[in-house]
Design an enzyme around this catalytic site. Structure first.
Site, PDB file in Angstrom:
ATOM      1  CG  HIS A 131      89.372-107.914 -25.308  1.00 26.54           C
ATOM      2  ND1 HIS A 131      88.752-108.472 -26.385  1.00 26.54           N
ATOM      3  CD2 HIS A 131      89.230-108.803 -24.292  1.00 26.54           C
ATOM      4  CE1 HIS A 131      88.262-109.661 -26.049  1.00 26.54           C
ATOM      5  NE2 HIS A 131      88.540-109.876 -24.782  1.00 26.54           N
ATOM      6  CE1 TYR A 189      95.073-103.548 -28.532  1.00 25.33           C
ATOM      7  CE2 TYR A 189      95.921-104.261 -26.394  1.00 25.33           C
ATOM      8  CZ  TYR A 189      94.855-104.012 -27.231  1.00 25.33           C
ATOM      9  OH  TYR A 189      93.575-104.212 -26.793  1.00 25.33           O
ATOM     10  NE  ARG A 216      89.033-103.582 -28.396  1.00 28.85           N
ATOM     11  CZ  ARG A 216      90.228-104.183 -28.411  1.00 28.85           C
ATOM     12  NH1 ARG A 216      90.353-105.427 -28.790  1.00 28.85           N
ATOM     13  NH2 ARG A 216      91.309-103.522 -28.040  1.00 28.85           N
TER      14      ARG A 216
END
Ligand code: TPP
Lengths: 324, 358
Positions: free
Chosen positions: B262, B271, B258
């Site tokens: 998100h 993160y 990805r």
């Protein structure tokens, strides 16, 4: 005293209680390094380590089931469900297990688990980031259900929840996470469960509410005041077991009650409130108990504003009670 | 035991002749155009959200090969049970771009009446089932639809999409187990994009791979390079054929990444190391496929640019039309709850018409 937002108050309560009680562990999705999708656990992973701030795999039944096991054996778990809308995979663990341990073992086993879940609408989140599921849990014997509306209450009630001997479903009005700001007492000052807060005093009509609709009630009450109507607003804070004295005492005084919540109308908590009020204060009532609620539809995306109770709808209900 | 990784497109742009699915030139061109369209849609979706013109967006940037390669393998009559990130598959099934974009706006250009947040679409005619947010709920449903088709003797397959995070759910387990027991014509397609919001896949499973879990359900598991559109097409086509032939379900794990956050509500820089993302940008599935097409003489630089320009233009045009549509009517709030409107919703419909009455 410090001024902070509601989500900061929750963050502070978690941090302070974790300092105080080494048995407290947090578990949930994205709560560690990411600090939670709403940042309620920001920095706690760094502060308390990955063993006490546990990022779990994506499975709510796993989160709640694991929390129950931890609690049975002396830990004090606080589970985060990312959105209350995603609590349903854990429904069996909550309803069949968590709520019933004390009763089915006649007190031999207890599971003091706190489940935190961002609840309610107002963030344009559609069906699955907006629901208000409190009625399911109030309906389930053995659970405490709590929902704060101010930063001070969020901190104080969460501290009490973490110290309570029974499970607590702690619903956080996500629309207020950053929009509700206020003074919050320093460490150690818990707000007791089971006690309502009189938000404003009034003698003509009582509005009983909780969570994000407290500010809706306040707005409606302020508008009604301009027309000479004195509205008493009660923030239940603990939905169940509720502060029955505060509500009945107020309705005995005003003789009129409006119950207000975001959740759908049918079998919503407002239905229970209305039943209790008519059972216990029937002879004081000058008008039927009115309900201002969400619609009996799934929570909509585009028509969210229409769906959510607002000050105008609340004022209409107040006016109808007065002119009955 | 680690399953082998299926790869067709090699480093130098050539295709492994053993696994090359043998698509004709026109098909290869379509694959490329659809990947470009999906990328263009993501660029626009993110911009629209940033500008406040839509409320939310979820992209599939970096996952185009997994989306388009698998979606292209579907045939007339097959069903899709998508997750919120599978707009590419929906488009290949015949879901019109205008409806997809209308859904992002949630106004009267949205055939689903603005009911759901962006990226939660459906199309009955294209057999693309309504997207839901709760992760992996679609998987056991895909088993049921496959069972229904099998019962009627229809030679179709039903594909269910999910992410690595979805593989941790009870629904995943139930679906794999039921499909194995009932030998339903299913394909379970996991886009392992390495993250479930902030959590790396190692936080979802201690298994060697997600595909490896298939063994426990008595069904075949396949690992494929998810940035290799031809390999994804090949393994998905094979699995769908198995399903249609009555040989039972398959679990496919497509290893991809990805590239974006998100969703527009997430900030992946919190993160994920930037170097990791950069490294994966270097493995862009569209560039990789373009290199192959160029080697085959099916594409050159100016054409490549033109394909992207056309894709952007198509998206731009469609956005302009959808955005101009009027809002959904208030009374639509209470429609579609039941087949026939019960008394209490009739009453509540009146409240939407006469707000002063509420
Ligand atoms: C049951 C459930 N729990 C939590 C969430 C919140 N959530 C939305 S997406 C997501 C991560 C999903 O990751 P994955 O399955 O890997 O799919 P991806 O988004 O990477 O495509 C989470 C935790 C949800 N949608 N459903």
């Amino acid at each position: 005293m410090a001024t902070m937002t509601l989500v900061q108050a929750i963050h502070d309560a978690l941090g302070e209680e974790m300092e105080r009680d080494p048995r407290i562990v947090l578990l949930g999705e994205d709560i560690g390094k990411n600090g939670g999708v709403f940042r309620a656990t920001e920095g706690l992973w760094e502060r308390f380590g990955a063993e006490r701030v546990i990022d779990t795999p994506l499975a709510e039944a796993g989160i709640v089931g694991m929390a129950i096991g931890m609690a049975l054996d002396g830990l004090r778990p606080v589970a985060e469900i990312q959105f209350a809308d995603f609590i349903y995979p854990a429904f069996d663990q909550i309803v069949s297990e968590l709520a019933k341990f004390r009763y089915r073992s006649a007190g031999q086993f207890t599971a003091p688990v706190v489940i935190r879940a961002p609840s309610g609408g107002g963030i344009k989140g559609g069906h699955y980031h907006s629901q208000s599921p409190e009625a399911y849990f109030i309906h389930t014997a053995g659970l405490n259900v709590v929902m704060p509306s101010t930063p001070a209450d969020a901190k104080g009630l969460l501290a009490s929840a973490m110290r309570d001997p029974d499970p607590v479903i702690f619903l956080e009005p996500k629309a207020l996470y950053r929009t509700a700001k206020g003074e919050v007492p320093d460490a150690g000052s818990a707000v007791p469960l089971g006690k309502a807060r009189i938000v404003r005093k009034g003698s003509d009509v009582t509005v009983v509410t909780y969570g994000a609709t407290v500010r809706v009630a306040e707005e409606a009450a302020a508008q009604a005041e301009g027309e000479g109507t004195a509205v008493e607003v009660i923030d239940l804070r603990t939905l169940w077991p509720m502060d029955i004295e505060a509500v009945i005492g107020s309705v005995e005084k005003t003789g009129r009650a409006v119950v207000l919540h975001e959740a759908p109308r049918t079998c919503g908590f407002g239905a229970e409130l209305a039943a209790l009020i008519q059972e216990k204060a029937f002879l004081h009532l000058k008008a039927p108990v009115a309900r201002v609620t969400g619609f009996d539809t799934p929570f909509p995306y585009a028509l969210e504003k229409l769906y959510l109770p607002d000050a105008r709808r609340t004022r209409n209900a107040i006016a109808a009670a007065l002119s009955f | 035991m680690e399953l082998p990784l299926r790869v067709v497109l090699r480093e130098d742009g050539s295709a492994d002749p053993e696994l090359d699915p043998g698509l004709d030139d026109e098909a290869l061109r379509i694959l490329f155009r659809k990947m470009a369209l999906l990328r263009a849609l993501d660029e626009k979706g993110l911009n629209l959200q940033r500008a406040g013109r839509i409320g939310f967006y979820i992209g599939a940037t970096g996952q185009e090969a997994a989306e388009i390669g698998s979606g292209f393998a579907l045939e007339e009559g097959d069903w899709v049970f998508p997750s919120y990130r599978d707009q590419g598959v929906a488009l290949l099934q015949g879901y019109p771009l205008s409806e997809l974009i209308g859904q992002l706006f949630g106004n009267s250009s949205d055939v689903t009446k603005g009911r759901q947040m962006p990226n939660h679409w459906c199309d009955r005619a294209a057999r693309v089932v309504s997207v839901s947010s709760p992760v992996a709920t679609q998987l056991p449903q895909a088993v049921g639809t496959a069972y229904a088709a099998k019962l009627r003797g229809e030679k179709i397959a039903v594909i269910g999409y999910f992410g690595d995070g979805g593989s941790s759910t009870g629904e995943f387990h139930a679906a794999m187990n039921f499909a194995g027991v009932f030998r339903t014509p299913n394909v379970f397609f996991c886009s392992n994009n390495r993250y479930a919001i902030s959590l790396p896949v190692a936080r979802q499973t201690a298994a060697a791979s997600i595909a490896a879990k298939a063994a426990a359900y008595g069904i075949p598991g396949v690992r494929v390079d998810g940035n290799d559109v031809l390999a994804v097409f090949r393994v998905t086509r094979d699995a769908l054929e198995r399903a249609r032939a009555g040989e039972g379900p398959t679990l496919i794990e497509a290893l991809t990444y990805r590239i974006g956050s998100h969703s527009t509500s997430d900030d992946a820089t919190r993160y994920r190391p930037a170097e990791e993302v950069e490294a994966w940008r270097g493995k862009d599935p569209i560039k990789r496929f373009a290199a192959h097409l160029k080697q085959r003489g099916l594409l050159d630089d100016p054409e490549e640019k033109a394909v992207f320009e056309e894709a952007r233009e198509e998206v731009r045009r469609t956005v302009a039309v959808c955005e101009a549509a009027p809002p959904v009517p208030p009374e639509s709030l209470v429609e579609d709850v039941y087949a026939e409107m019960p008394w209490h919703l009739e009453e509540q419909r009146e409240w939407t018409r006469m707000p002063e009455k509420r």
